[in-house]
Enzyme design. Structure first.
Site, PDB file in Angstrom:
ATOM      1  N   HIS A 131      -3.994 -15.632  -8.058  1.00 37.94           N
ATOM      2  CA  HIS A 131      -5.128 -16.066  -7.213  1.00 37.94           C
ATOM      3  C   HIS A 131      -6.212 -16.829  -7.982  1.00 37.94           C
ATOM      4  CE1 HIS A 131      -6.468 -12.230  -8.822  1.00 37.94           C
ATOM      5  NE2 HIS A 131      -5.912 -11.494  -7.890  1.00 37.94           N
ATOM      6  N   ASP A 137      -2.299 -12.738  -1.332  1.00 35.23           N
ATOM      7  CA  ASP A 137      -3.011 -11.547  -1.808  1.00 35.23           C
ATOM      8  C   ASP A 137      -3.354 -10.658  -0.601  1.00 35.23           C
ATOM      9  OD1 ASP A 137      -4.212  -9.635  -3.354  1.00 35.23           O
ATOM     10  OD2 ASP A 137      -5.951 -10.842  -3.926  1.00 35.23           O
ATOM     11  N   ARG A 151       0.784  -1.259   0.000  1.00 30.87           N
ATOM     12  CA  ARG A 151       0.000   0.000   0.000  1.00 30.87           C
ATOM     13  C   ARG A 151       0.804   1.292   0.000  1.00 30.87           C
ATOM     14  NH1 ARG A 151      -4.265  -2.551  -1.898  1.00 30.87           N
ATOM     15  NH2 ARG A 151      -5.643  -3.515  -0.378  1.00 30.87           N
ATOM     16  N   HIS A 205      -4.048 -10.807 -13.210  1.00 31.48           N
ATOM     17  CA  HIS A 205      -5.295 -10.820 -12.421  1.00 31.48           C
ATOM     18  C   HIS A 205      -6.392 -10.944 -13.469  1.00 31.48           C
ATOM     19  CE1 HIS A 205      -8.255  -8.887  -9.469  1.00 31.48           C
ATOM     20  NE2 HIS A 205      -8.880  -8.833 -10.621  1.00 31.48           N
TER      21      HIS A 205
HETATM   22  O1  DOR Z   1      -9.256  -8.744  -3.090  1.00 32.64           O
HETATM   23  C1  DOR Z   1      -8.432  -8.095  -3.706  1.00 32.64           C
HETATM   24  N1  DOR Z   1      -7.885  -6.968  -3.197  1.00 32.64           N
HETATM   25  N2  DOR Z   1      -8.077  -8.508  -4.923  1.00 32.64           N
HETATM   26  C2  DOR Z   1      -7.303  -7.762  -5.729  1.00 32.64           C
HETATM   27  O2  DOR Z   1      -7.050  -8.176  -6.817  1.00 32.64           O
HETATM   28  C3  DOR Z   1      -6.810  -6.446  -5.282  1.00 32.64           C
HETATM   29  C4  DOR Z   1      -6.775  -6.350  -3.829  1.00 32.64           C
HETATM   30  C5  DOR Z   1      -6.572  -4.951  -3.314  1.00 32.64           C
HETATM   31  O3  DOR Z   1      -5.718  -4.223  -3.829  1.00 32.64           O
HETATM   32  O4  DOR Z   1      -7.242  -4.580  -2.322  1.00 32.64           O
HETATM   33 ZN    ZN Z   2      -5.677  -9.549  -7.920  1.00 31.96          ZN
END
Ligand code: DOR
Ligand code: ZN
Length: 429
Positions: A232, A306, A64, A179
């Site tokens: 995933h 993930d 993040r 993805h």
């Molecule tokens: O559940 C998810 N959250 N899948 C994703 O592909 C992105 C991720 C996110 O960045 O929060």
């Molecule tokens: Zn993803």
């Protein structure tokens, strides 16, 4: 000072090890592995009763930073990684600004070097701003240490765009991680399309929305010769598509998460727990079984989390408004050990392949083995530790786990990265 790790049960299929031995670490590398090792003035750590394996790597983690530090940052995310037993993570590029050029890659690397508790292998976006329109600065990113390309969080919508990105980017030798989500078909889908979406009155996210892009991406990997990694994977037919691609000898790999293996759509009930809102969504029990079958038979190459941290206030909204994602770094090892190893579905050696060897191979980073000369990236865990997942037990800044309340057996106790302890006796250093 040298480090002498004594009496642990070492499991490392790459080194052909499965038994009790000692490991002597000098500087950042392993100096010797053997029985009854002695070393004058080494710090001795007795690990009797524990397993010692090559350091785990999670190749799908959202740290993040930059931009969403209210969810997680590189310090807290790597602290969670160390707490979960990981010595390295591959960071996802859906930051703000998007990690799509050399400067942002360099930023992630430099913060990780200054504050990180594990190695960070940054991935970079395939397209600028994750918009699927213009190829990102791939060469610049690779020059700065980017290990893979992905628009994770989104699929590349245009087949021609993916083809151009692969045709151009394959000269850098890095893997393209997909993805898979056809946005036109998935629309505003919230949970797996089927009985559960109908019962809860939520828009469905159909399995075909993922499978179409898995199939398309495999075709484009075949066309371009680029290395493809499906992220995933969550559906039975998706696993079958990868199995067929591998049988044809195509350079295709895939990963699976604990939540797609050990949770199903049936966990989402009238309480509308938004921690269970993930993308791709939790699928049916038959899908979860098929993903596990892929893990057992070698179709799945890596287990990843993930790890997708979100702030409490972002998840504490109506199901449709809450963001997708759950955290995973601190529960992954225990969940895999409890649900796959203890049940006899896979061996501990296979777990090491999925969580340590496979991820490094796919990312093309230096392999780690419990052998003289290898980097001393080491995970030690207690196979007898039983614990319950609680919201206040996380080092992650976020609490959005779908496994709160789960009973787990197996927990990392000690972690070393390049011979430096990042966790001792369950406490992150
Ligand atoms: O559940 C998810 N959250 N899948 C994703 O592909 C992105 C991720 C996110 O960045 O929060
Ligand atoms: Zn993803």
């Amino acid at each position: 000072m040298a480090l002498l790790l004594k009496n642990a049960h070492i499991v490392d299929p790459a080194a052909g090890l499965d038994g009790v031995a000692d490991v002597l670490v000098e500087g950042e590398r392993i100096a010797r592995v053997g029985e009854n090792l002695d070393a004058a003035d080494a710090e001795v750590i007795d690990l009797a009763g524990k397993y010692l394996v090559p350091g785990l790597v999670d190749m799908h983690v959202h740290l993040r930073e930059p931009g969403y530090e209210h969810k997680e940052d590189i310090e807290s995310g790597t602290r969670a990684a160390a707490h979960g037993g990981f010595t390295g993570v591959c960071s996802m590029p859906n930051t703000d600004p998007v990690t799509d050029n050399g400067v942002t890659i360099e930023y992630v690397k430099s913060v990780a070097a200054a504050k990180g508790h594990c190695r960070v292998f940054p991935s970079g976006a395939m397209t600028k701003g994750l918009k699927g329109e213009i190829i990102s600065e791939m060469g610049d990113m690779v020059a700065h240490g980017c290990v893979a390309f992905t628009d994770d969080g989104r699929g590349i919508q245009g087949a021609g765009m993916l083809r151009r990105a692969m045709d151009y980017g394959k000269m850098f030798g890095k893997v393209f991680m997909s993805h898979c989500q056809d946005e036109d078909l998935v629309g505003d889908g919230q949970v797996n399309e089927g009985a559960v979406s109908t019962r809860l009155g939520l828009l469905g996210w159909p399995a075909a929305g993922e499978e179409l892009q898995i199939s398309r991406d495999i075709a484009i990997a075949e066309l371009t010769g680029a290395k493809l990694h499906i992220q995933h994977i969550s559906t039975a037919h998706g696993v079958e598509l990868v199995r067929e691609a591998k049988a044809k000898g195509l350079p295709v790999t895939c990963e699976a998460t604990p939540h797609h293996m050990f949770l199903t759509e049936d966990a989402i009930d009238g309480t509308y727990n938004t921690s269970l809102k993930v993308n791709p969504p939790l699928r049916t029990a038959a899908d979860a079984e098929a993903v596990i079958a892929g893990v057992i038979d070698g179709t799945v190459d890596a287990i990843v989390t993930d790890h997708a941290p979100h702030a409490d206030w972002e998840k504490a909204r109506e199901f449709e408004l809450a963001p997708f994602g759950m955290i995973g770094l601190e529960t992954s090892l225990g969940l895999v050990y409890t649900n796959l190893v203890k049940t006899g579905k896979i061996s501990l050696a296979r777990m090491v392949e999925l969580m340590a060897i496979g991820p490094r191979r796919i990312l093309g980073v230096e392999p780690v083995s419990i052998a003289a000369g290898s980097l001393a990236d080491i995970t030690v865990f207690d196979p007898e530790a039983t614990w319950t997942v609680t919201a206040d037990g996380f080092e992650s800044q976020a609490k959005n786990s779908g496994f709160i309340g789960a009973s787990i057996t197996g927990r990392a106790t000690d972690v070393f990265v390049g011979g430096v302890a990042t966790m001792r006796d369950g406490v992150v250093c």
